[in-house]
Design a protein around this motif. Sequence first.
Motif, short mmCIF file in Angstrom:
data_model
loop_
_atom_site.label_atom_id
_atom_site.label_comp_id
_atom_site.label_asym_id
_atom_site.label_seq_id
_atom_site.Cartn_x
_atom_site.Cartn_y
_atom_site.Cartn_z
N GLU A 101 4.46 -1.30 -31.32
CA GLU A 101 3.96 -2.53 -31.92
C GLU A 101 4.17 -3.72 -30.96
O GLU A 101 3.29 -4.56 -30.79
CB GLU A 101 4.64 -2.81 -33.26
CG GLU A 101 4.19 -4.07 -33.94
CD GLU A 101 2.73 -4.10 -34.31
OE1 GLU A 101 2.13 -5.19 -34.25
OE2 GLU A 101 2.17 -3.04 -34.66
N SER A 102 5.34 -3.76 -30.34
CA SER A 102 5.64 -4.84 -29.41
C SER A 102 4.72 -4.80 -28.19
O SER A 102 4.21 -5.84 -27.74
CB SER A 102 7.10 -4.76 -28.99
OG SER A 102 7.40 -5.80 -28.10
N VAL A 103 4.50 -3.61 -27.65
CA VAL A 103 3.60 -3.48 -26.49
C VAL A 103 2.17 -3.83 -26.90
O VAL A 103 1.46 -4.52 -26.16
CB VAL A 103 3.68 -2.06 -25.87
CG1 VAL A 103 2.61 -1.86 -24.81
CG2 VAL A 103 5.07 -1.81 -25.29
N ASN A 104 1.76 -3.40 -28.08
CA ASN A 104 0.45 -3.75 -28.60
C ASN A 104 0.30 -5.27 -28.68
O ASN A 104 -0.72 -5.83 -28.27
CB ASN A 104 0.25 -3.10 -29.97
CG ASN A 104 -1.12 -3.39 -30.54
OD1 ASN A 104 -2.13 -3.18 -29.90
ND2 ASN A 104 -1.15 -3.88 -31.77
N ASN A 105 1.33 -5.96 -29.20
CA ASN A 105 1.30 -7.43 -29.26
C ASN A 105 1.20 -8.04 -27.87
O ASN A 105 0.49 -9.02 -27.66
CB ASN A 105 2.54 -7.97 -29.96
CG ASN A 105 2.48 -7.81 -31.46
OD1 ASN A 105 1.46 -7.45 -32.02
ND2 ASN A 105 3.61 -8.08 -32.11
N ALA A 106 1.94 -7.47 -26.90
CA ALA A 106 1.92 -7.99 -25.53
C ALA A 106 0.52 -7.86 -24.92
O ALA A 106 0.04 -8.78 -24.26
CB ALA A 106 2.95 -7.26 -24.68
N ILE A 107 -0.12 -6.72 -25.15
CA ILE A 107 -1.47 -6.50 -24.63
C ILE A 107 -2.47 -7.41 -25.32
O ILE A 107 -3.26 -8.11 -24.69
CB ILE A 107 -1.89 -5.02 -24.80
CG1 ILE A 107 -1.05 -4.12 -23.88
CG2 ILE A 107 -3.39 -4.83 -24.53
CD1 ILE A 107 -1.21 -2.62 -24.16
N ARG A 108 -2.42 -7.42 -26.65
CA ARG A 108 -3.41 -8.11 -27.48
C ARG A 108 -3.23 -9.63 -27.47
O ARG A 108 -4.15 -10.38 -27.18
CB ARG A 108 -3.28 -7.57 -28.91
CG ARG A 108 -4.26 -8.11 -29.91
CD ARG A 108 -4.03 -7.47 -31.29
NE ARG A 108 -4.03 -6.02 -31.23
CZ ARG A 108 -5.11 -5.25 -31.37
NH1 ARG A 108 -6.28 -5.81 -31.57
NH2 ARG A 108 -5.02 -3.94 -31.30
N HIS A 109 -2.03 -10.09 -27.81
CA HIS A 109 -1.79 -11.53 -27.98
C HIS A 109 -1.26 -12.19 -26.71
O HIS A 109 -1.63 -13.32 -26.40
CB HIS A 109 -0.81 -11.78 -29.13
CG HIS A 109 -1.29 -11.21 -30.42
ND1 HIS A 109 -2.41 -11.67 -31.09
CD2 HIS A 109 -0.79 -10.20 -31.18
CE1 HIS A 109 -2.58 -10.97 -32.20
NE2 HIS A 109 -1.62 -10.07 -32.29
N GLY A 110 -0.36 -11.50 -26.01
CA GLY A 110 0.23 -12.09 -24.81
C GLY A 110 -0.75 -12.15 -23.66
O GLY A 110 -1.09 -13.21 -23.15
N ASN A 111 -1.23 -10.97 -23.25
CA ASN A 111 -2.13 -10.89 -22.09
C ASN A 111 -3.60 -10.95 -22.46
O ASN A 111 -4.46 -10.92 -21.59
CB ASN A 111 -1.84 -9.61 -21.30
CG ASN A 111 -0.49 -9.65 -20.62
OD1 ASN A 111 0.10 -10.71 -20.43
ND2 ASN A 111 0.03 -8.49 -20.26
N LYS A 112 -3.91 -11.02 -23.74
CA LYS A 112 -5.27 -11.18 -24.25
C LYS A 112 -6.24 -10.14 -23.66
O LYS A 112 -7.35 -10.47 -23.25
CB LYS A 112 -5.78 -12.59 -24.01
CG LYS A 112 -4.82 -13.65 -24.56
CD LYS A 112 -5.54 -14.86 -25.06
CE LYS A 112 -4.61 -15.91 -25.59
NZ LYS A 112 -3.63 -15.53 -26.55
N PHE A 113 -5.77 -8.89 -23.60
CA PHE A 113 -6.57 -7.75 -23.11
C PHE A 113 -7.00 -7.90 -21.66
O PHE A 113 -7.94 -7.22 -21.23
CB PHE A 113 -7.81 -7.50 -23.99
CG PHE A 113 -7.51 -7.17 -25.42
CD1 PHE A 113 -7.04 -5.92 -25.77
CD2 PHE A 113 -7.70 -8.11 -26.41
CE1 PHE A 113 -6.78 -5.61 -27.09
CE2 PHE A 113 -7.44 -7.81 -27.74
CZ PHE A 113 -6.97 -6.55 -28.08
N ASP A 114 -6.35 -8.77 -20.88
CA ASP A 114 -6.70 -8.95 -19.47
C ASP A 114 -6.10 -7.80 -18.67
O ASP A 114 -4.89 -7.74 -18.45
CB ASP A 114 -6.15 -10.30 -18.98
CG ASP A 114 -6.52 -10.59 -17.53
OD1 ASP A 114 -6.94 -9.66 -16.80
OD2 ASP A 114 -6.35 -11.76 -17.12
#
Length: 135
Positions: A45-58
């Motif tokens: 869940e945390s990695v998913n948040n990092a990809i989705r919200h943190g790095n915005k799928f970049d």
Amino acid sequence: MNQVKIQIPSIIENIRIVESFIDNSREKFQIEDDIYGNIMVAVTESVNNAIRHGNKFDKDKNVYLSLFVEPKQLKFEIEDEGSGFDPNALSDPTAPENLENPGGRGIFLMRNLCDDVSFSNDGRTVSLTFNIENA
């Protein structure tokens, strides 16, 4: 203390790599079954948040996952390359007005599955701590 680190590009399919990392760590460090499920859910869940919200799928930005194994605890650190956020400014997913919302429960879930959750680096780094008997 043992330490293991990986770095993955911000592609949602890379959650599989994180799952393998957790499975391999489970075998290497004899992680007990009773916390394995909590670790799998909270860390992915945390990695998913990092990809989705943190790095915005970049896909040019990475997520860094570290595991620190100590005699009485496991600590996972997840860091993204985004702009950060204020974890204290999140709305309560258990509030009546938020119960119908499809999202917004990830950090709430992490806080309930881990023995300690802390944020640093302007919200770009989250530490998930699990207390264990034997490592």
